[in-house]
Design a protein around this motif. Structure first.
Motif, PDB file in Angstrom:
ATOM      1  N   PHE A   1       0.830  -1.210   0.000  1.00  0.00           N
ATOM      2  CA  PHE A   1       0.000   0.000   0.000  1.00  0.00           C
ATOM      3  C   PHE A   1       0.860   1.254   0.000  1.00  0.00           C
ATOM      4  O   PHE A   1       0.600   2.201  -0.757  1.00  0.00           O
ATOM      5  CB  PHE A   1      -0.929   0.002   1.213  1.00  0.00           C
TER       6      PHE A   1
ATOM      7  N   LEU B   1       2.524   1.619  -3.463  1.00  0.00           N
ATOM      8  CA  LEU B   1       1.547   1.973  -4.494  1.00  0.00           C
ATOM      9  C   LEU B   1       1.045   3.397  -4.313  1.00  0.00           C
ATOM     10  O   LEU B   1       0.934   4.160  -5.285  1.00  0.00           O
ATOM     11  CB  LEU B   1       0.375   0.993  -4.462  1.00  0.00           C
ATOM     12  N   ALA B   2       0.739   3.775  -3.071  1.00  0.00           N
ATOM     13  CA  ALA B   2       0.221   5.126  -2.813  1.00  0.00           C
ATOM     14  C   ALA B   2       1.253   6.181  -3.192  1.00  0.00           C
ATOM     15  O   ALA B   2       0.918   7.184  -3.841  1.00  0.00           O
ATOM     16  CB  ALA B   2      -0.167   5.255  -1.341  1.00  0.00           C
TER      17      ALA B   2
ATOM     18  N   SER C   1      -7.712  -4.258  -6.753  1.00  0.00           N
ATOM     19  CA  SER C   1      -6.343  -4.542  -6.323  1.00  0.00           C
ATOM     20  C   SER C   1      -5.469  -4.877  -7.527  1.00  0.00           C
ATOM     21  O   SER C   1      -4.317  -4.432  -7.614  1.00  0.00           O
ATOM     22  CB  SER C   1      -6.334  -5.717  -5.336  1.00  0.00           C
TER      23      SER C   1
ATOM     24  N   SER D   1      -4.588  -1.675  -9.334  1.00  0.00           N
ATOM     25  CA  SER D   1      -3.544  -0.882  -8.684  1.00  0.00           C
ATOM     26  C   SER D   1      -2.152  -1.397  -9.026  1.00  0.00           C
ATOM     27  O   SER D   1      -1.215  -0.616  -9.193  1.00  0.00           O
ATOM     28  CB  SER D   1      -3.748  -0.874  -7.168  1.00  0.00           C
TER      29      SER D   1
ATOM     30  N   SER E   1      -5.368   0.020  -3.899  1.00  0.00           N
ATOM     31  CA  SER E   1      -4.186   0.026  -3.030  1.00  0.00           C
ATOM     32  C   SER E   1      -4.589  -0.058  -1.557  1.00  0.00           C
ATOM     33  O   SER E   1      -3.890  -0.650  -0.739  1.00  0.00           O
ATOM     34  CB  SER E   1      -3.353   1.284  -3.290  1.00  0.00           C
TER      35      SER E   1
END
Length: 321
Positions: free
Chosen positions: A10, A13-14, A85, A88, A309
């Protein structure tokens, strides 16, 4: 590992999504135009675009749910999470490779590799619809909007006719293979070095013609949602085009994007250029075209990827001791 990998993914990805979005040159123009649209009478159209985004990925989730139920029952909410998901992760890998990785983590151990080939069936159906719609769009524009143009940015009509023929043959071949999956699977299993991986493809034999038709219809409905989203965005950004010409050109645009291998998070520039080349034939509102392309990119890819994400935080790679 179960409690570290999800949050770590996360964070990566963020950060990556934020960094890449901030570096897209046309987004500020889009924000300014979108702000102006919200201040006007188009607020309900923006809400409609958001609802179409949910419908778009809901249709994809339903496709995946139908396909993987032969190896593991999956409820619609889990299917939706898996789709987002996968999206992402696919933003950073070419041709949707991350899409498969993002979905398989929601499957039980021992069933993950089997789910990859089933997911491929859904992608195959979507590609067939994209090719067929793009072919129809090409034929329509060739007969109408482009009939007075001798050359389209260096492409002669002779070359366009060649492309039409190749795409038509490719579409028919893809549809033939799609509806003959069980036969094709039995044929492939006879290859010596493939036989040892039979467990990955044997479930393709159990997909009925009814389910294949259903998946194809869901793919066609999803493509219609894509087209409607573009038409709504054109109205928001004041790109005035004849309805039929606009719809046909959107079909051709998706055909181009499907053929060219790209990384979704990095292809806004290419999407914008392709949109300018195609829609520029029909309108002089270039800023509106760029804003529409960026708006669709944000709506259909970036916002769902952010949600995806978040879902990655709670994934469990290992369910067995």
């Amino acid at each position: 590992m179960n409690y570290v990998i999800g949050p770590l993914l996360f964070i990566v990805l963020a950060f990556s999504i934020y960094y890449k979005v901030q570096n897209q040159t046309s987004l500020q123009q889009t924000k300014d135009m979108l702000h102006g649209a919200v201040q006007g009478t188009n607020g309900w159209l923006i809400i409609a675009s958001l609802l179409l985004m949910f419908l778009n990925w809901g249709l994809e989730a339903k496709k995946w749910q139908i396909l993987v139920r032969r190896i593991q029952p999956v409820n619609f909410y889990m299917a939706y999470r898996a789709i987002l998901s996968g999206l992402s992760l696919s933003l950073f890998l070419p041709n949707g490779l991350g899409d498969y990785a993002g979905r398989l983590v929601y499957m039980e151990e021992g069933k993950r590799l089997k789910s990859v080939t089933l997911t491929l069936v859904g992608s195959m159906a979507q590609l067939a619809i994209t090719l067929a719609a793009g072919l129809a769009g090409l034929l329509f524009l060739k007969a109408n909007a482009w009939q007075h143009l001798a050359v389209l940015e260096g492409l002669s009509f002779f070359l366009i006719n060649g492309l039409v023929f190749i795409i038509a043959v490719g579409t028919l071949l893809l549809l033939f293979l799609y509806f003959k999956l069980s036969w094709l699977t039995l044929l492939v299993e006879k290859i010596p070095f493939v036989y040892r991986y039979k467990f990955m493809i044997e479930n393709l034999e159990s997909i009925s013609s009814k389910d294949l038709t259903r998946i194809l219809l869901l793919s066609a409905t999803r493509f219609c949602v894509f087209v409607v989203q573009y038409l709504v965005m054109f109205h928001i950004f004041n790109v005035q085009l004849p309805l039929a010409d606009a719809a046909a050109t959107v079909c051709v645009l998706f055909l181009v994007l499907a053929i060219l291998p790209t990384i979704p998070v990095a292809d806004l520039g290419m999407r914008g250029e392709a949109g300018l080349q195609l829609f520029g034939i029909l309108t002089v509102n270039k800023l509106g075209i760029v804003a529409t392309t960026a708006g669709i990119w944000m709506l259909n890819l970036i916002l769902p990827a952010v949600a995806g994400s978040l879902f990655m935080v709670g994934i469990k790679l290992f369910r067995n001791r």
